[in-house]
Every structure is written in structure tokens, then in C-alpha cells.
Design an enzyme around this catalytic site. Structure first.
Site, mmCIF file in Angstrom:
data_model
loop_
_atom_site.group_PDB
_atom_site.id
_atom_site.type_symbol
_atom_site.label_atom_id
_atom_site.label_comp_id
_atom_site.label_asym_id
_atom_site.label_seq_id
_atom_site.Cartn_x
_atom_site.Cartn_y
_atom_site.Cartn_z
ATOM 1 N N CYS A 5 0.829 -1.212 0.000
ATOM 2 C CA CYS A 5 0.000 0.000 0.000
ATOM 3 C C CYS A 5 0.864 1.262 0.000
ATOM 4 O O CYS A 5 1.509 1.576 1.003
ATOM 5 C CB CYS A 5 -0.923 -0.042 1.222
ATOM 6 S SG CYS A 5 -1.850 1.474 1.504
ATOM 7 N N CYS A 50 -0.134 3.863 2.587
ATOM 8 C CA CYS A 50 0.251 3.404 3.925
ATOM 9 C C CYS A 50 1.692 3.797 4.215
ATOM 10 O O CYS A 50 2.012 4.269 5.311
ATOM 11 C CB CYS A 50 0.089 1.890 4.046
ATOM 12 S SG CYS A 50 -1.593 1.301 3.774
#
Length: 104
Positions: free
Chosen positions: A29, A32
Site C-alpha cells: 500500500c 500506507c
């Protein structure tokens, strides 16, 4: 301080700490990875709140605590209960989530 959770034990952590902020993420991600240093920086600004990073794919039981269905998700817990959660890549939104449970 931001602590990485390496076991699926978030339930116990939430129950044993009065105030907890969790970032749910994953290695693949991008947002993230962008938010993790921001979360780490914010963790240093708040006394009395425990900050954790949880890999949502490796910790399915921890993921269930905040009904995570998108990443990154940030969740706040107080007194062992989920207070709020949001999916964001904006630091000001994350700060607002933290401020909801912080002592002002």
C-alpha cells in the site's frame, strides 16, 4: 512512539491501554507507506496515547476490531472500545481523529 504489532493481539492491547490509535496498512500500500512517518511523528506529540501499526493482511483478528475494508485505515480506541475510524492519506484528518480522544 509508534510500535509495530507483530502478533494478532490488538484486542488485548486495546483492553489494557486507555487510549490507542492504530494505523492499519500493508506492505503493498503506497498511501500506507506515505502515512507511516506522519503517524510516527504525531505519536511523539501526544502523551497518554499508545500508537500502533498493524499489517492488516497478517493480522485478521486485529483488522476486525475496526471493520477495516480499505487501506490505510486509522482507528481510535478509548476504554477498550472503538471510538472512530477513517481511511485517509491526509495528516490533518489523522490529527483530528487523534484529537477526539486526546486530553485537551
Amino acid at each position: 512512539m509508534l510500535q509495530e504489532l507483530n502478533t494478532d493481539t490488538l484486542q488485548e492491547i486495546v483492553e489494557s491501554n486507555e487510549k490507542v490509535i492504530v494505523q492499519y496498512g500493508a506492505t503493498w500500500c503506497g498511501n500506507c507507506r506515505i502515512m507511516k512517518p506522519k503517524m510516527k511523528r504525531l505519536a511523539g506529540d501526544y502523551a497518554g496515547i499508545s500508537f500502533f501499526y498493524v499489517d492488516a493482511e497478517k493480522n485478521p483478528e486485529s483488522r476486525k476490531l475496526a471493520q477495516v475494508n480499505n487501506l490505510p485505515t486509522f482507528a481510535s480506541f478509548k476504554g477498550g472500545k472503538l471510538v472512530n475510524q477513517t481511511q485517509t492519506n491526509k495528516e490533518d484528518v489523522l490529527k483530528s481523529l487523534i484529537d477526539e480522544i486526546a486530553d485537551n
